[in-house]
Design a protein around this motif. Structure first.
Motif, mmCIF file in Angstrom:
data_model
loop_
_atom_site.group_PDB
_atom_site.id
_atom_site.type_symbol
_atom_site.label_atom_id
_atom_site.label_comp_id
_atom_site.label_asym_id
_atom_site.label_seq_id
_atom_site.Cartn_x
_atom_site.Cartn_y
_atom_site.Cartn_z
ATOM 1 N N PHE A 297 0.932 -1.531 0.012
ATOM 2 C CA PHE A 297 -0.007 0.077 -0.364
ATOM 3 C C PHE A 297 0.899 0.886 -0.194
ATOM 4 C CE2 PHE A 297 -2.731 -3.315 2.176
ATOM 5 C CZ PHE A 297 -3.762 -3.614 1.156
ATOM 6 N N TYR A 298 0.493 1.744 -0.786
ATOM 7 C CA TYR A 298 1.238 3.006 -1.241
ATOM 8 C C TYR A 298 0.635 4.616 -0.915
ATOM 9 C CZ TYR A 298 4.942 0.264 -3.677
ATOM 10 O OH TYR A 298 5.555 -0.481 -3.971
ATOM 11 N N CYS A 299 1.918 5.552 -0.485
ATOM 12 C CA CYS A 299 1.088 6.962 -0.240
ATOM 13 C C CYS A 299 0.309 7.349 -1.792
ATOM 14 C CB CYS A 299 1.404 7.802 0.143
ATOM 15 S SG CYS A 299 0.442 9.623 0.008
ATOM 16 N N GLN A 300 0.027 7.593 -2.100
ATOM 17 C CA GLN A 300 -1.105 8.201 -3.486
ATOM 18 C C GLN A 300 -0.028 9.302 -3.732
ATOM 19 O OE1 GLN A 300 -2.966 10.903 -5.182
ATOM 20 N NE2 GLN A 300 -2.481 10.046 -7.046
ATOM 21 N N SER A 301 -0.025 10.315 -2.791
ATOM 22 C CA SER A 301 0.566 12.127 -3.371
ATOM 23 C C SER A 301 2.043 11.627 -3.211
ATOM 24 C CB SER A 301 0.428 13.007 -2.358
ATOM 25 O OG SER A 301 -1.253 12.654 -2.663
ATOM 26 N N CYS A 302 2.969 11.002 -2.445
ATOM 27 C CA CYS A 302 4.818 10.914 -2.501
ATOM 28 C C CYS A 302 5.008 9.252 -2.635
ATOM 29 C CB CYS A 302 5.322 11.394 -0.951
ATOM 30 S SG CYS A 302 4.427 10.345 -0.148
ATOM 31 N N GLY A 303 4.297 8.218 -3.016
ATOM 32 C CA GLY A 303 4.620 7.270 -3.299
ATOM 33 C C GLY A 303 5.566 6.081 -1.957
ATOM 34 N N ASP A 304 5.651 6.653 -0.416
ATOM 35 C CA ASP A 304 5.321 6.127 0.548
ATOM 36 C C ASP A 304 5.393 4.603 0.780
ATOM 37 O OD1 ASP A 304 7.424 6.112 2.568
ATOM 38 O OD2 ASP A 304 6.632 7.008 4.120
ATOM 39 N N ILE A 305 5.808 4.091 1.373
ATOM 40 C CA ILE A 305 4.628 2.751 1.671
ATOM 41 C C ILE A 305 4.086 3.307 2.998
ATOM 42 C CG2 ILE A 305 5.093 0.487 2.398
ATOM 43 C CD1 ILE A 305 7.607 0.566 1.099
ATOM 44 N N ILE A 306 2.962 2.573 3.485
ATOM 45 C CA ILE A 306 2.807 2.711 4.133
ATOM 46 C C ILE A 306 1.894 1.274 4.694
ATOM 47 C CG2 ILE A 306 -0.355 3.248 4.686
ATOM 48 C CD1 ILE A 306 -0.489 4.673 2.352
ATOM 49 N N VAL A 307 2.172 0.095 3.853
ATOM 50 C CA VAL A 307 1.512 -1.336 4.188
ATOM 51 C C VAL A 307 2.195 -1.770 3.711
ATOM 52 C CG1 VAL A 307 0.120 -3.043 4.578
ATOM 53 C CG2 VAL A 307 -0.586 -1.199 5.556
ATOM 54 N N GLU A 308 3.109 -2.784 4.379
ATOM 55 C CA GLU A 308 4.737 -3.416 3.298
ATOM 56 C C GLU A 308 3.791 -5.170 3.530
ATOM 57 O OE1 GLU A 308 9.201 -3.492 2.113
ATOM 58 O OE2 GLU A 308 8.360 -3.154 4.230
ATOM 59 N N ASP A 309 3.788 -5.512 1.930
ATOM 60 C CA ASP A 309 3.930 -6.995 1.846
ATOM 61 C C ASP A 309 3.139 -7.577 2.428
ATOM 62 O OD1 ASP A 309 4.893 -9.423 0.536
ATOM 63 O OD2 ASP A 309 6.530 -9.305 1.218
ATOM 64 N N ARG A 310 1.722 -7.245 2.401
ATOM 65 C CA ARG A 310 0.425 -7.788 3.758
ATOM 66 C C ARG A 310 -0.349 -9.057 2.328
ATOM 67 N NH1 ARG A 310 -3.132 -6.354 7.753
ATOM 68 N NH2 ARG A 310 -1.934 -4.446 8.235
#
Length: 339
Positions: A106-119
């Motif tokens: 799961f990525y932040c749409q605005s900046c691309g930062d990872i929110i939830v990784e490999d779930r």
């Protein structure tokens, strides 16, 4: 000559509307030639611009009628197709893209930062309608048996609403920032006035860009908004998309899914503050748009999508689209409209 045209086609019919972009009324005569697979515009001074139509779109040149000029828009022309374009499915939604037993990031749409990784989710379940609790009294002749019931996902669950999804935030190393994670609010029901007052305390924001991604609904459950998060399979690399393009796509998907599931075509768009910002009436969801962008010298002329698609689409772009009527509600204007 602006060098741009827009072809609007209603799927399932053989009728089309051709718009040749011309901000002002032409100062010299135009010669518009319509062939089965291309359009050509000639000016009296000898300049000529021709654009080939994409595969699958074929016009009937002899059917041209109702030529008119709309100030600020351009020349409008009605015509027919040799054959209707193939059907398309606009209902590819979050519910269809998320599957159990698959890994997602799961990525932040605005900046691309990872929110939830490999779930990986064991269960991906749809939630009932957001206003279901208001209808319980119509179903039961005794006190509401669900008054104290809540639906909170476990660690391996993902619950999908119409415009959001619920995830369990425990044991997650990339949990976004939240001012307070202990506020108990309804898991997906409409917010009351007291909920709205505490909304600031339950916001979930991106750690990098500080954009609001959702809200906490309990100490271990986060509600993410579908307009703020991009979900991709773990094996796929992340690629950004323009904010406007992403929002158009998500709103269109929501309108199509809701109109199909609930047989309603009138909607309101609310902010996370509970205020209504716009009224939308869905007219149809089976429109095909073909747009030519013309030369770089014509970029100041109005185009339907701006220039956000030009790099990937080339001189001619083709999109499936929904057609809507809308009414902004700015500073409480039109608040009493019987919409």
């Amino acid at each position: 000559m602006a060098g741009r045209f827009l072809l609007e086609i209603r799927r399932g019919t053989q009728s089309a509307l051709l718009v040749i972009r011309e901000a002002d009324r032409p100062s010299s005569p135009l010669d518009i030639s319509v062939a089965a697979d291309c359009l050509e515009v000639r000016r009296s001074r000898g300049s000529c611009e021709a654009t080939a139509l994409p595969a699958g779109v074929r016009l009937a040149p002899a059917s041209c009628r109702a030529l008119s000029h709309l100030p600020g828009d351009g020349l409008h022309l009605r015509l027919r197709l040799c054959r209707p374009p193939p059907s398309a499915d606009l209902s590819s939604t979050l519910r269809e893209s998320l599957k159990p037993q698959k890994n997602y990031v799961f990525y932040c749409q605005s900046c691309g930062d990872i929110i939830v990784e490999d779930r990986k989710f064991l269960r991906v379940l749809p939630l009932p309608s957001e206003n279901w609790s208001a209808l319980v009294e119509e179903w039961c002749c005794h006190p509401n048996p669900f008054a104290r019931s809540t639906l909170h996902p476990q660690h391996d669950d993902c619950f999908l609403g119409d415009t959001f999804f619920l995830l369990n935030s425990q044991d997650e190393s990339h949990v976004p920032e939240s001012p307070m994670c202990s506020s108990e609010t309804g898991p997906y029901a409409s917010q009351s006035d007291s909920d709205l007052k505490s909304k600031e305390n339950t916001r979930v924001t991106c750690k990098r860009c500080k954009r609001t991604l959702g809200e906490t609904v309990s100490s271990d459950t986060i509600k993410y908004y579908v307009t703020e998060v991009i979900i991709q399979p773990s094996e796929r690399s992340f690629s950004t998309s323009p904010r406007s393009q992403f929002l158009q796509s998500m709103v269109a998907q929501c309108l199509v899914e809701l109109s199909s599931a609930k047989s309603t075509f009138r909607f309101t768009v609310e902010g996370d503050d509970g205020k209504i910002y716009i009224l939308i009436w869905l007219l149809n969801s089976d429109t095909l748009l073909v747009e030519s962008f013309g030369s770089s010298s014509s970029h100041s002329v109005f185009t339907l999508f701006g220039d956000i698609f030009m790099d990937s689409s080339g001189p001619v772009g083709t999109w499936n689209a929904v057609k809507v009527l809308y009414q902004p509600c700015i500073k409480s204007r039109n608040k009493e409209l019987p919409f």
